[in-house]
Design a protein around this motif. Structure first.
Motif, mmCIF file in Angstrom:
data_model
loop_
_atom_site.group_PDB
_atom_site.id
_atom_site.type_symbol
_atom_site.label_atom_id
_atom_site.label_comp_id
_atom_site.label_asym_id
_atom_site.label_seq_id
_atom_site.Cartn_x
_atom_site.Cartn_y
_atom_site.Cartn_z
ATOM 1 N N LYS A 107 0.855 -1.184 0.000
ATOM 2 C CA LYS A 107 0.000 0.000 0.000
ATOM 3 C C LYS A 107 0.884 1.225 0.000
ATOM 4 O O LYS A 107 1.674 1.421 0.914
ATOM 5 C CB LYS A 107 -0.858 -0.019 1.262
ATOM 6 C CG LYS A 107 -2.314 0.158 0.972
ATOM 7 C CD LYS A 107 -3.167 0.042 2.197
ATOM 8 C CE LYS A 107 -4.601 0.309 1.763
ATOM 9 N NZ LYS A 107 -5.566 -0.127 2.725
ATOM 10 N N CYS A 108 0.759 2.047 -1.004
ATOM 11 C CA CYS A 108 1.627 3.220 -1.053
ATOM 12 C C CYS A 108 0.894 4.378 -1.690
ATOM 13 O O CYS A 108 1.038 4.631 -2.879
ATOM 14 C CB CYS A 108 2.918 2.895 -1.804
ATOM 15 S SG CYS A 108 4.169 4.149 -1.608
ATOM 16 N N TYR A 109 0.105 5.063 -0.889
ATOM 17 C CA TYR A 109 -0.633 6.222 -1.405
ATOM 18 C C TYR A 109 -0.081 7.486 -0.774
ATOM 19 O O TYR A 109 0.977 7.445 -0.126
ATOM 20 C CB TYR A 109 -2.128 6.023 -1.162
ATOM 21 C CG TYR A 109 -2.603 4.762 -1.836
ATOM 22 C CD1 TYR A 109 -2.655 4.702 -3.234
ATOM 23 C CD2 TYR A 109 -2.879 3.622 -1.102
ATOM 24 C CE1 TYR A 109 -3.018 3.526 -3.865
ATOM 25 C CE2 TYR A 109 -3.254 2.454 -1.735
ATOM 26 C CZ TYR A 109 -3.314 2.400 -3.120
ATOM 27 O OH TYR A 109 -3.656 1.252 -3.763
ATOM 28 N N GLY A 110 -0.828 8.573 -0.919
ATOM 29 C CA GLY A 110 -0.317 9.885 -0.497
ATOM 30 C C GLY A 110 0.470 9.880 0.797
ATOM 31 O O GLY A 110 1.671 10.151 0.822
ATOM 32 N N GLY A 111 -0.228 9.560 1.891
ATOM 33 C CA GLY A 111 0.399 9.671 3.199
ATOM 34 C C GLY A 111 1.413 8.587 3.476
ATOM 35 O O GLY A 111 2.223 8.701 4.385
ATOM 36 N N ASP A 112 1.355 7.509 2.682
ATOM 37 C CA ASP A 112 2.245 6.388 2.966
ATOM 38 C C ASP A 112 3.668 6.643 2.498
ATOM 39 O O ASP A 112 4.598 6.032 2.982
ATOM 40 C CB ASP A 112 1.762 5.116 2.246
ATOM 41 C CG ASP A 112 0.335 4.791 2.603
ATOM 42 O OD1 ASP A 112 -0.011 4.933 3.784
ATOM 43 O OD2 ASP A 112 -0.432 4.412 1.698
ATOM 44 N N ILE A 113 3.795 7.538 1.517
ATOM 45 C CA ILE A 113 5.077 7.592 0.808
ATOM 46 C C ILE A 113 6.228 7.949 1.753
ATOM 47 O O ILE A 113 7.230 7.233 1.814
ATOM 48 C CB ILE A 113 5.000 8.547 -0.406
ATOM 49 C CG1 ILE A 113 3.986 7.980 -1.412
ATOM 50 C CG2 ILE A 113 6.363 8.725 -1.056
ATOM 51 C CD1 ILE A 113 3.637 8.896 -2.560
ATOM 52 N N SER A 114 6.051 9.021 2.542
ATOM 53 C CA SER A 114 7.134 9.409 3.466
ATOM 54 C C SER A 114 7.387 8.308 4.472
ATOM 55 O O SER A 114 8.524 7.954 4.773
ATOM 56 C CB SER A 114 6.750 10.666 4.251
ATOM 57 O OG SER A 114 6.503 11.707 3.365
ATOM 58 N N ARG A 115 6.277 7.773 5.004
ATOM 59 C CA ARG A 115 6.382 6.763 6.038
ATOM 60 C C ARG A 115 7.142 5.526 5.531
ATOM 61 O O ARG A 115 7.992 4.979 6.202
ATOM 62 C CB ARG A 115 4.974 6.369 6.464
ATOM 63 C CG ARG A 115 4.879 5.811 7.841
ATOM 64 C CD ARG A 115 3.457 5.880 8.347
ATOM 65 N NE ARG A 115 2.553 5.126 7.477
ATOM 66 C CZ ARG A 115 1.702 4.198 7.926
ATOM 67 N NH1 ARG A 115 1.658 3.924 9.200
ATOM 68 N NH2 ARG A 115 0.907 3.569 7.102
ATOM 69 N N LYS A 116 6.795 5.109 4.324
ATOM 70 C CA LYS A 116 7.415 3.887 3.808
ATOM 71 C C LYS A 116 8.880 4.126 3.466
ATOM 72 O O LYS A 116 9.716 3.248 3.624
ATOM 73 C CB LYS A 116 6.651 3.380 2.578
ATOM 74 C CG LYS A 116 5.162 3.207 2.872
ATOM 75 C CD LYS A 116 4.683 1.779 2.822
ATOM 76 C CE LYS A 116 3.576 1.565 3.815
ATOM 77 N NZ LYS A 116 2.570 0.603 3.469
ATOM 78 N N ARG A 117 9.150 5.342 2.998
ATOM 79 C CA ARG A 117 10.547 5.650 2.706
ATOM 80 C C ARG A 117 11.371 5.509 3.984
ATOM 81 O O ARG A 117 12.466 4.976 3.982
ATOM 82 C CB ARG A 117 10.663 7.081 2.186
ATOM 83 C CG ARG A 117 10.883 7.142 0.696
ATOM 84 C CD ARG A 117 11.469 8.462 0.280
ATOM 85 N NE ARG A 117 10.500 9.524 0.164
ATOM 86 C CZ ARG A 117 10.338 10.469 1.083
ATOM 87 N NH1 ARG A 117 11.052 10.473 2.186
ATOM 88 N NH2 ARG A 117 9.459 11.415 0.895
#
Lengths: 397, 600
Positions: free
Chosen positions: B556-566
């Protein structure tokens, strides 16, 4: 100016066992009213800053936006007033089966919604119970029919890797999904997020740990079943009948700026827009992109507290673009890889069989070396081991 | 010169954690040696690690001036000793510099193994022992019981044991009075040739080696030409002085006094703990008794995770040995781990402390291989090898016999746990010698046990199987023949030298099997199958496989996820950097220590 808007509706009837997204289950009308009013104020702010123009996509996510019914219709109207959409734009609302009615769908359609994404997760009631979903299988089917009947685009979310999910049950869920009339399906392997109820249940031995090998197998089966039905994969976790890909999500994966509104919402802005909002003040020349997050707490957000802000350098932006682009089946152009200084990394990933070179047509490159208009794409093995790819691309090592 | 009648030299000895350093703090305060505003906890423990862990590693000597009830101001020299069995020799030298000691016993814990061991050392050094029951402010304090234990277990009269609380300061003055009254004044001959005992040393970047000394006979002053008797080093005194606790230069140190000595010598190997300082000309004939070479007992390979840090590691070890001559090291190279050093330590605590200091004070990322002992290998051709690393073990065919170091271990335990200690010690090849009831609540058990077994998790197991009650002390008794074999571990078909270990033949199969199972849990799934094998010679004893990972994706990689997943990916990358690439296999550091966690 951003062409994409995300609005976060932080309400749910109940918290699902696996979910760590921000939402509250306090559905008191005053609370809901306060949030809607706050979001309207945020929308007005964007307009009065002159940053709200015509946009291409609007997305209402959550939480469960449909749980606030009438409030959601009002919010859709307000959003589209401030951010008008051009004809043919994509306006999506996330919904859970237990809070979808034909009346609500009709009202949303009238307000401008074009697409509904239904959180089905599974067509098996035991699995729904493990996930702590509040709806039944029948409600899920009814919700899909309601959306389909209204003529809105239907997308559904499914989950694999659920503890106890048998192979036969997975195939049954996939087939039900195809029968639902959806042109867009997302498949997520269940992830144990720290601190969630499911995480606790697994660590105390109440629920068996999700098996990554089974999830991998299920992801492969999903790809085959959907491809055969004319719904190919276009992103790691997303499948669509050609032309029905989510344009909003594609914006995330292609580095397009977007506005985030509501508690816990995130946005990404080009540096000029960010400066214009007053979010950042004259950052150094090397900043290429600004990501921000609203407070994940309704009260703090209502107080207008400072949001968390992340500045990406230009080279980070280039790497992030390649990282996100490699989530897509169409891959990334070789030029972007060169610009991000990632050729070595991708060649090494290619040696591990995680990425491959393709032509614009999608066919593999057979010649040695660099071919004009060559692209890089994640392989089938790479889809399953995406973290290996993304980690190396993002860190550039 | 101070009249020796007004000098008292004493040390404080205790089991670890019985409040020795806090008590010393209170004494410094009460005698105004340190102003309250300059006071910090464990004043005499100068290293961060000492403060954090509440242990003393280096000895210290501090002079305090105390006006006693008889109206005389006494010069009290407090020698704070290390409190761990690894440093037994250092402790014995510090005690040799004293006439008396405070034996500190926790009012709740009572007498423990090192209380006994330290008290015995003090008796051997003919010291006046003043028992002191500390931490009487604790709710669980039971001074009467402890008083009884001291008398019963140690045969030290305790009817007038001082009751103290390092926390509140209660009883500290009484303790000082007892020292003045009971500890004999030093009795050296001021006119005899100089003899002074070196009981510790440290390195000062500007002044060179600073020795802590106790003048037994004669006196020492700036300009005196002196000789260190064991190393036969002749040099000249640059400065003498006392520590309060900062160095205060003095004209001279005379009979009975304790202080520091600076000679300008830069090489710590020339200034050895236990050595005797005398005059270069017409000095003493005989050195003071008790000097011996300190030999490391436990060896481990230290490798930089990032091979580029090798020169930094070498420099860091260089620097540490200046203050710690007991640490030795020599270059070692491993196919699996690259270039590093084989390091020798006094014991496991010493090893841990050094590794931690290297990482913290020198910002190094280190990988340590499982500790080993020194083996004496007698080859069929008559050659004798002293090996410190399993890698150096020659072919089984060329070996006549192997000897390993044995210890005499003393365990103090309540009677209920005697069975548990016997079971554990027998599992670890211990030979029961004897046991006796020291009191109704304490049994003393003696075992002869190979050091190699003790440095496995013997101590941890002892603690856990006796619910923390057992305490342990040991001394080396020499080398004995054992039926030992080298066990190799193969990852992905290739032997990993750094994972080899030496094991008793009867235990090879079970340890090999448990180790491969353990490694299967520790080594993360990789992009391919990783077989793990344990083998002796070419014969495979056990095999496990880490299956290739099939799925590892943040889907799952949407708007808010991107920073978190990085950020998650960055964290994951950092985790991998802490791993060592052995061939193509990423091996976490703990794998190299896994053999220590093999609980049979």
């Amino acid at each position: 100016m951003p062409s994409h808007v995300y609005l976060h509706v932080p309400f749910c009837r109940m918290k699902c066992s696996y979910c760590d997204f921000y939402s509250v289950t306090d559905l008191a009308s005053a609370r809901i009213e306060a949030v809607i009013t706050g979001m309207e104020a945020e929308l007005t702010q964007w307009s009065s800053n002159g940053l709200a123009g015509v946009v291409e996509t609007v997305y209402f996510g959550g939480g469960t936006p449909t749980v606030i019914t009438g409030g959601l219709v009002r919010l859709v109207r307000s959003a589209l007033e401030h951010f008008p959409v051009r004809a043919g734009a994509e306006v999506t609302v996330e919904a859970n089966p237990d809070s979808v009615s034909v009346q609500l769908i009709d009202a949303l359609a009238a307000a401008g919604v074009t697409r509904v994404s239904v959180g089905v997760q599974s067509f098996n009631s035991t699995e729904l119970a493990v996930l702590g979903r509040v709806h039944t299988v029948d409600e899920a089917k009814a919700a899909c029919s309601a959306v389909h009947a209204t003529g809105l685009e239907l997308s559904i979310d499914l989950m694999c890797g659920i503890p106890g999910q048998a192979a036969a049950s997975w195939v049954e869920t996939l087939e039900q999904a195809l029968r639902s009339g959806a042109d867009h399906i997302s498949v997520y392997p269940l992830t144990l997020e720290p601190g969630t109820a499911l995480d606790v249940a697994v660590s105390t031995g109440l629920v068996q740990e999700p098996d990554p090998d089974i999830a991998a197998e299920q992801m492969m089966i999903a790809e085959e079943v959907f491809a055969a039905a004319g719904i190919p994969r276009y992103e790691i976790a997303n499948y669509a009948r050609p032309g029905h890909e989510s344009r909003h999500n594609l914006a995330y994966w292609t580095g397009r700026p977007y506005v985030g509104i509501g508690p816990a919402a995130h946005g990404m802005l080009d540096i000029e827009t960010a400066r214009h909002t007053g979010m950042v003040h004259g950052p150094g020349p090397n900043v290429g992109r600004v990501r921000y997050g609203n407070p994940a707490d309704i009260d703090e957000w209502l107080l207008g507290r400072a949001t968390e802000i992340e500045l990406l350098t230009r080279s980070e932006v280039l790497r992030e673009d390649v990282m996100l682009g490699l989530r897509l089946v169409r891959g990334v152009p070789h030029g972007a890889v060169v610009a991000a200084d990632l050729v070595d990394v991708l060649i090494s990933l290619e040696e591990s069989g995680l990425v491959e070179r393709i032509l614009n047509s999608g066919l593999p490159v057979v010649e040695e070396g660099v071919v004009p208009s060559m692209r890089w794409r994640t392989t089938r093995r790479g889809w399953l081991l995406g973290n290996e790819v993304f980690e190396r691309v993002w860190t550039g090592e | 010169m101070t009249d020796p009648r007004h000098i008292r030299n004493f040390s404080i000895i205790a089991h670890i954690d019985h409040g020795k350093s806090t008590l010393a703090d209170r004494m410094l305060q009460l005698t105004h040696t340190v102003q309250d505003r300059d006071m910090k906890e464990q004043m005499l423990d100068s290293m961060d690690i000492e403060r954090e862990r509440g242990i003393t590693i280096k000895a210290q000597a501090v002079r305090v001036l105390y006006e006693a009830d008889d109206g005389v101001t006494y010069q009290l020299n407090l020698i704070d000793t290390p409190g761990h069995v690894d440093f037994t020799y250092e402790v014995s030298r510090s005690l040799q510099a004293c006439e008396g000691c405070l034996l500190v016993v926790d009012a709740a814990q009572g007498v423990e193994a090192q209380t006994v061991a330290n008290a015995l050392m003090a008796m051997n050094a003919h010291l006046e022992i003043i028992p002191l029951i500390n931490k009487i402010d604790l709710p669980a304090a039971d001074p009467e019981r402890v008083r009884h234990e001291i008398e019963e277990v140690l045969a030290v009269p305790a009817e007038d044991a001082v009751l103290t609380s390092g926390k509140t300061g209660e009883g500290v003055r009484e303790a000082l009075e007892m020292i003045v009254r009971k500890v004999p004044a030093p009795s050296g001959d001021p006119d005899a040739p100089l003899t002074a005992l070196i009981f510790d040393s440290y390195f000062d970047a500007y002044r060179g080696v600073v020795a802590l000394i106790r003048v037994i006979d004669g006196s020492i002053r700036k300009g005196t030409k002196i000789r260190m008797m064991a190393t036969n080093t002749v040099t000249e005194v640059e400065e003498v002085g006392v520590r309060r606790p900062a160095n205060i230069p003095m004209d001279e140190l005379t009979v009975g006094e304790v202080g520091y000595l600076i000679t300008g010598l830069k090489d710590p190997a020339l200034v050895k703990v236990g050595d005797t300082v005398t005059l270069a000309h017409h000095g003493a004939e005989e050195p003071l008794p008790g000097y011996r070479e300190v030999k490391p007992m436990v060896f481990t390979g230290l490798f930089p995770i990032d091979g580029d840090q090798y020169p930094e590691l070498r420099d860091a070890l260089d620097k540490l040995t200046l203050n710690d001559p007991a640490l030795i090291y020599e270059p070692e190279s491993s196919h699996a781990l690259g270039f590093g050093f084989r390091c020798g330590f006094l014991g496991l605590l010493h090893m841990e402390v050094i590794k931690e200091r290297l990482e913290r004070e020198f910002d190094l990322d280190l990988l340590a291989t499982a500790p080993s002992v020194e083996y004496h290998v007698y080859r069929t051709n008559g050659e004798v090898l002293e090996i410190h690393s399993p890698q150096d073990m020659p072919d089984a065919g060329s070996i006549d016999r192997v000897e390993e170091p044995y210890l005499r271990a003393t365990v103090l335990v309540p009677p209920d746990f005697v069975g548990a200690v016997m079971e554990l010690s027998e599992e670890r090849r211990g030979t029961f010698r004897d046991m006796q009831y020291l009191s109704k609540t304490t049994v003393e058990m003696h075992y002869e046990i190979p050091l190699s077994e003790l440095i496995m998790d013997y101590f941890d197991q002892l603690k856990s199987r006796t619910r923390g009650y057992a305490t342990l002390d040991y001394e080396v008794i020499g080398f004995q023949e054992s039926d030992l074999v080298k066990l190799d571990v193969l990852l992905a078909g290739k032997p990993v030298d750094a994972l080899s270990f030496i094991v008793h033949k009867d235990k090879a199969f079970s340890r090999g099997k448990i180790l491969t199972e353990k490694l299967r849990e520790i080594i993360p799934r990789q992009m391919f199958d990783v077989p793990i094998q344990a083998a002796i010679g070419g014969r495979i004893l056990a095999r496990e496989t880490v299956k290739a990972k099939r799925k590892d994706v943040l889907a799952k990689c949407y708007g808010g996820d991107i920073s978190r997943k990085r950020k998650l990916l960055e964290k994951q990358k950092k985790g991998k950097k802490r791993m060592k690439n052995v061939g193509l296999v990423e091996v976490p550091q703990e794998a190299f220590m896994a053999i220590l966690k093999v609980d049979e």
